[in-house]
Design a protein around this motif. Structure first.
Motif, PDB file in Angstrom:
ATOM      1  N   GLY A  26      47.050 -28.361  72.082  1.00 13.19           N
ATOM      2  CA  GLY A  26      46.950 -28.814  73.368  1.00 13.19           C
ATOM      3  C   GLY A  26      48.205 -28.606  74.312  1.00 13.19           C
ATOM      4  O   GLY A  26      49.020 -27.713  73.403  1.00 13.19           O
ATOM      5  N   ILE A  27      48.405 -28.893  75.607  1.00  8.15           N
ATOM      6  CA  ILE A  27      49.523 -28.516  76.324  1.00  8.15           C
ATOM      7  C   ILE A  27      49.847 -29.531  77.507  1.00  8.15           C
ATOM      8  O   ILE A  27      48.821 -30.071  77.772  1.00  8.15           O
ATOM      9  CB  ILE A  27      49.573 -27.185  76.909  1.00  8.15           C
ATOM     10  N   ILE A  28      51.193 -29.786  77.672  1.00  4.40           N
ATOM     11  CA  ILE A  28      51.496 -30.903  78.631  1.00  4.40           C
ATOM     12  C   ILE A  28      52.026 -30.016  79.636  1.00  4.40           C
ATOM     13  O   ILE A  28      52.970 -29.262  79.629  1.00  4.40           O
ATOM     14  CB  ILE A  28      52.475 -31.825  78.218  1.00  4.40           C
ATOM     15  N   LEU A  29      51.624 -30.343  80.928  1.00  2.00           N
ATOM     16  CA  LEU A  29      52.128 -29.626  82.190  1.00  2.00           C
ATOM     17  C   LEU A  29      52.997 -30.522  82.936  1.00  2.00           C
ATOM     18  O   LEU A  29      52.746 -31.735  82.894  1.00  2.00           O
ATOM     19  CB  LEU A  29      50.859 -28.912  83.084  1.00  2.00           C
ATOM     20  N   ASN A  30      54.004 -29.979  83.573  1.00  6.91           N
ATOM     21  CA  ASN A  30      54.545 -30.914  84.702  1.00  6.91           C
ATOM     22  C   ASN A  30      53.817 -30.853  86.041  1.00  6.91           C
ATOM     23  O   ASN A  30      52.940 -30.145  86.009  1.00  6.91           O
ATOM     24  CB  ASN A  30      56.018 -30.615  84.918  1.00  6.91           C
TER      25      ASN A  30
ATOM     26  N   SER B 241      55.957 -26.352  80.714  1.00  3.15           N
ATOM     27  CA  SER B 241      55.043 -26.854  79.715  1.00  3.15           C
ATOM     28  C   SER B 241      55.696 -27.199  78.538  1.00  3.15           C
ATOM     29  O   SER B 241      56.674 -26.706  78.104  1.00  3.15           O
ATOM     30  CB  SER B 241      53.715 -25.696  79.560  1.00  3.15           C
ATOM     31  N   ILE B 242      54.897 -28.206  77.884  1.00  2.00           N
ATOM     32  CA  ILE B 242      55.353 -28.700  76.422  1.00  2.00           C
ATOM     33  C   ILE B 242      54.224 -28.491  75.454  1.00  2.00           C
ATOM     34  O   ILE B 242      53.081 -28.808  75.922  1.00  2.00           O
ATOM     35  CB  ILE B 242      56.083 -30.001  76.368  1.00  2.00           C
ATOM     36  N   ARG B 243      54.586 -27.906  74.389  1.00  2.00           N
ATOM     37  CA  ARG B 243      53.466 -27.949  73.270  1.00  2.00           C
ATOM     38  C   ARG B 243      54.225 -28.564  71.934  1.00  2.00           C
ATOM     39  O   ARG B 243      55.287 -28.936  71.982  1.00  2.00           O
ATOM     40  CB  ARG B 243      53.399 -26.447  72.766  1.00  2.00           C
TER      41      ARG B 243
ATOM     42  N   VAL C 178      44.747 -28.730  78.476  1.00  2.00           N
ATOM     43  CA  VAL C 178      45.703 -29.614  79.021  1.00  2.00           C
ATOM     44  C   VAL C 178      45.324 -30.883  78.718  1.00  2.00           C
ATOM     45  O   VAL C 178      44.087 -31.591  78.964  1.00  2.00           O
ATOM     46  CB  VAL C 178      45.620 -29.287  80.435  1.00  2.00           C
ATOM     47  N   VAL C 179      46.160 -31.519  78.194  1.00  2.00           N
ATOM     48  CA  VAL C 179      45.854 -33.125  77.677  1.00  2.00           C
ATOM     49  C   VAL C 179      46.650 -34.066  78.581  1.00  2.00           C
ATOM     50  O   VAL C 179      46.276 -35.440  78.491  1.00  2.00           O
ATOM     51  CB  VAL C 179      46.244 -33.210  76.210  1.00  2.00           C
ATOM     52  N   GLY C 180      47.656 -33.634  79.320  1.00  2.00           N
ATOM     53  CA  GLY C 180      48.275 -34.409  80.290  1.00  2.00           C
ATOM     54  C   GLY C 180      49.097 -33.763  81.237  1.00  2.00           C
ATOM     55  O   GLY C 180      49.601 -32.557  80.867  1.00  2.00           O
ATOM     56  N   VAL C 181      49.495 -34.399  82.239  1.00  2.00           N
ATOM     57  CA  VAL C 181      50.514 -33.997  83.200  1.00  2.00           C
ATOM     58  C   VAL C 181      51.839 -34.961  83.415  1.00  2.00           C
ATOM     59  O   VAL C 181      51.515 -35.856  83.391  1.00  2.00           O
ATOM     60  CB  VAL C 181      49.893 -33.804  84.687  1.00  2.00           C
ATOM     61  N   VAL C 182      52.927 -34.393  83.397  1.00  2.00           N
ATOM     62  CA  VAL C 182      54.065 -35.405  83.202  1.00  2.00           C
ATOM     63  C   VAL C 182      54.607 -35.138  84.674  1.00  2.00           C
ATOM     64  O   VAL C 182      54.517 -34.207  85.112  1.00  2.00           O
ATOM     65  CB  VAL C 182      55.154 -35.039  82.171  1.00  2.00           C
TER      66      VAL C 182
END
Length: 801
Positions: A564-568, A618-620, A598-602
């Motif tokens: 998964g990956i988190i995006l801003n 992005s955060i992994r 993409v599992v979430g957006v910060v």
């Protein structure tokens, strides 16, 4: 003749002790401030000029543009330097430097330290640059693998009085031994990069890479004599087509032609070595550079201070002109030529200037250590005693003397001798036009300085207090926990049990900033997008306290989060997603393509400077990185003692070092903080000098109107009405000065603030407050003399003269 001029000048100085003291004090403060500013500016513009071939050395920069993001970085690839020498005839030599990743531990004979400023360097480093090698051979010191050159201070730190050459230092988590093959002089303070240790580049396998898209080190080249850097810049295009093009197609699946058709770009440029500190357009240089705008600001304030001090002299000289008019008349009657009298007055002002310079040099000597603390520099008095500076100082004495004494000299000597001796000039001399203009000019400068100082202070406060989207307070950082080896997890578990520790998070990132920036693609699209990326564990959000805008953060309940990956928000906007959660992104790493969901957006948070927009990030998920973030509550000091004890229990002589997240972010605007402090001090000095002149002028005005005051008081005037009468003229002048100062202050402040994406607006209240402050300063300054004259016994006033 000259001896007589200076003898009479000295008599006049001693005759009017009060006004002489005011003049000399004002000029001393002004010249002292000016000398300190000159030392600061001289150091800033001297960066890297100590290299013997500095005029022919250039740093290579990388210019890229992807999806509208324009990137100019000083980072380049490992094969750049050798290729420049091999394929561009205008390049005589090239070299590379690459900072050691993180701060390695260094051990010797039971002592262990975390060492800063450790750099991998090519074998020709000391032949290319002019850093001094005190011991060792410049041609071979960095030639062999596992060799290291240390500075004189570093050698003293590890070996004391022992001979350092040939000793072995254990460097890094892999406990590799390096032989000391050279002792270098400590890096000069005016170098755009500094080092404590240089490790041979042949010790680092990564520096043998031939990949052109792997940019993480710094490349420099020496231009041949009579060659032009434009020729090199033109041939960079050939290198891009020959080497970057095939790699872009192989690793990214896109040709340079396709990239350019999408609005992208990839190329190189050159920055002259002596321009790197103040004029570089590159980001991510090895050390933070200066700001040429601040040089202009400090030069301007130095000039303002000198001008204000000169104005004080001119004001007092013209105010006392009535008392000196008869002297001029008598001299003319006895046959003195106007030129001789002009020389007399200029000699008098030069004596003032000379005395002020002597006092200023003494003051500068004692104040320099404190100024170094404020500016973060290592300035010395050596500059002030150099032949060039002494000749400049003599010139300054003459110029200040001429400027300060010019108006009185030509004004007083223009009177007709007969009319002066008949007493007819006195009435004409009450014209205050020039004196009023000078007071207005002084206070216009002072009000401008107040406005700009308040704006700088408010911007710094704003940057410190702005909600960055994360909570940077109460977070302690331990870097390089990998040094604990197999005890790393035991250390973390023990730490989690301590009172005061609320959450722990491992990450590979070093805040502020992001350690890696790379290219991503949206699944099913050939469009490239560039994002910063870092890795963190499940508890990272709880430690940083950022907020989710959509979706969720990584959770142990979802094993699939490993892909998964988190995006801003900026990244989601970059990809053009309306509903980003569930979208798939392609990420190429080490030649393999990963499909990430993409599992979430910060929500956007500031992870870099306030001078730039929040860029895509992005955060992994990764559970066991080297940097440990610790959120705590309560006393930091007691927690640090506990952490250190646990560290010692789990390490074998590994150095324990920590930082705080808020302090690391504060470093981003440390330059602005220092600049604001220095600017505030110099502004206060300028205002003080202006007030000093106003104080003396008010004293002289009160003295001239002594009889008038006595008569008014005898007729029933109150102390208050007399104080208002004497202060009214100066208050008008300050109010007149407010208009041009407010306009200039507003314009210059907005120009400075334009360098910050996140900034304050110049509030009208700042302008009003500055004007009110200036009026209050003028009132306090003038009222003392006015009240003193007003409360004097009228009997003595009427007996005056």
């Amino acid at each position: 003749m000259l001896q007589n001029y200076f003898k009479v000048a000295l008599r006049n100085i001693l005759k009017y002790k009060f006004f002489s003291a005011i003049n000399i004090l004002g000029m001393t403060i002004g010249i002292t401030a000016c000398l300190l500013i000159i030392l600061y500016i001289a150091d800033e513009i001297s960066y890297d000029k100590f290299h013997s071939r500095a005029e022919r050395i250039y740093q290579v920069g990388l210019h890229g543009k992807i999806s509208g993001q324009d990137i100019r970085t000083a980072s380049t690839c490992p094969p750049m330097a050798s290729t420049l020498v091999a394929e561009i005839p205008e390049v005589e030599a090239a070299t590379r430097i690459s900072p050691y990743w993180g701060k390695p531990s260094v051990k010797y004979n039971g002592k262990a330290f975390t060492e800063e400023k450790v750099i991998f360097a090519d074998s020709n480093f000391f032949q290319f640059f002019s850093f001094k090698l005190l011991d060792g051979d410049i041609a071979t010191a960095l030639k062999e693998p596992n060799t290291v050159v240390v500075t004189e201070a570093t050698a003293k730190k590890y070996f004391g009085n022992e001979q350092a050459m040939g000793k072995l230092l254990v460097i890094g988590n892999d406990n590799r031994s390096y032989k000391v093959t050279g002792i270098a002089a400590n890096t000069p303070g005016n170098s755009h990069f500094s080092f404590n240790m240089l490790i041979s580049a042949s010790s680092n396998e990564g520096l043998k890479s031939t990949v052109w898209l792997n940019n993480y080190l710094y490349s420099y080249f020496l231009l041949r004599e009579n060659a032009h850097v434009e020729q090199v810049n033109e041939k960079f295009k050939f290198l891009v087509e020959k080497y970057v093009g095939p790699e872009a197609e192989r690793f990214m699946g896109i040709s340079l032609k396709q990239m350019r058709s999408q609005g992208g770009e990839y190329g190189y440029y050159s920055t002259k070595l002596t321009d790197i500190h103040l004029h570089s357009t590159s980001k991510d240089d090895i050390e933070a550079g200066g700001n040429v705008m601040y040089i202009y600001f400090f030069a301007a304030i130095g000039l303002f201070i000198i001008v204000i001090a000169c104005i004080n002299f001119m004001n007092l000289s013209t105010a006392r002109s009535a008392g000196r008019a008869k002297e001029v008349g008598l001299r003319k009657t006895l046959g003195s030529l106007r030129g001789q009298m002009v020389g007399q007055f200029l000699a008098e002002s030069t004596v003032y200037s000379f005395a002020a310079v002597i006092f200023a040099l003494v003051a500068c000597y004692f104040l320099l250590p404190h100024f170094n603390l404020l500016s973060g520099k290592q300035l010395g008095m050596a500059t002030l005693v150099s032949p060039l500076f002494i000749s400049g100082l003599v010139t300054l004495v003459i110029i200040v003397g001429l400027v300060a004494g010019s108006y009185p000299a030509f004004y007083l000597t223009s009177f007709n001798a007969v009319e002066v001796l008949k007493g007819k000039v006195r009435a004409g001399m009450k014209s205050k036009g020039v004196r009023s203009f000078l007071v207005v000019f002084q206070f216009a400068l002072s009000i401008f300085l107040i406005i700009f100082t308040l704006v700088v202070y408010q911007q710094i406060q704003y940057m410190q207090e702005k909600n960055m989207g994360i909570d940077k307070s109460n977070v302690l950082i331990l870097q390089n926990t990998g040094r604990l080896g197999v005890n790393k997890e035991a250390f973390r578990n023990a730490l989690a049990q301590q009172s005061g520790v609320t959450k722990l998070s491992y990450t590979n990132n070093t805040f502020p900033g992001v350690n890696s920036t790379t290219v991503f693609k949206e699944a099913g699209s050939e469009q490239d997008h560039i994002m910063g990326i870092y890795y963190a564990d499940y508890d990272h959000m709880d430690v940083m306290k950022f907020e989710m805008k959509e979706g969720r953060y990584f959770s142990k309940e979802f094993p699939s989060d490993s892909m998964g990956i988190i995006l801003n928000e900026a990244a989601a906007k970059e990809f053009g997603y309306q509903n980003p959660v569930g979208e798939e992104i392609l990420y190429k790493d080490n030649g393999t393509t990963e499909r990430l969901k993409v599992v979430g957006v910060v929500k956007n948070f500031n992870f870099e400077s306030f001078k730039s927009q929040v860029r895509p990030l992005s955060i992994r998920l990764r559970k066991n990185e080297n940097n440990l973030l610790i959120r705590y509550e309560g006393s930091a000091q007691s927690l640090i003692s506990t952490i250190e004890r646990l560290w010692r229990d789990n390490s074998s002589n590994e150095p324990f070092e920590y930082t705080f997240l808020d302090q690391e972010f504060d470093q981003l605007f440390r330059v602005e903080q220092r600049m604001g402090t220095i600017f505030s001090i110099f502004s206060a000095l300028a205002i003080f000098i202006a007030s000093l002149g106003l104080f003396a002028l008010a004293a002289f005005t009160s003295e001239q109107r002594t009889k008038e005051i006595g008569i008014r008081k005898a007729m029933g005037a109150t102390v208050f009405s007399l104080t208002v009468l004497l202060s009214r003229e100066f208050t008008k002048l300050v109010l007149i000065a407010f208009v041009p100062a407010a306009l200039t202050g507003w314009f210059i402040s907005n120009h400075w603030l334009s360098g910050f994406v996140y900034r304050i607006e110049v509030s009208p209240w700042i302008i009003v407050l500055s004007g009110v402050t200036a009026v209050l300063i003028a009132w306090i300054t003038v009222c003392y003399q006015s009240i003193k004259a007003a409360i004097a016994n009228p009997v003595h006033s009427l007996r005056y003269e």
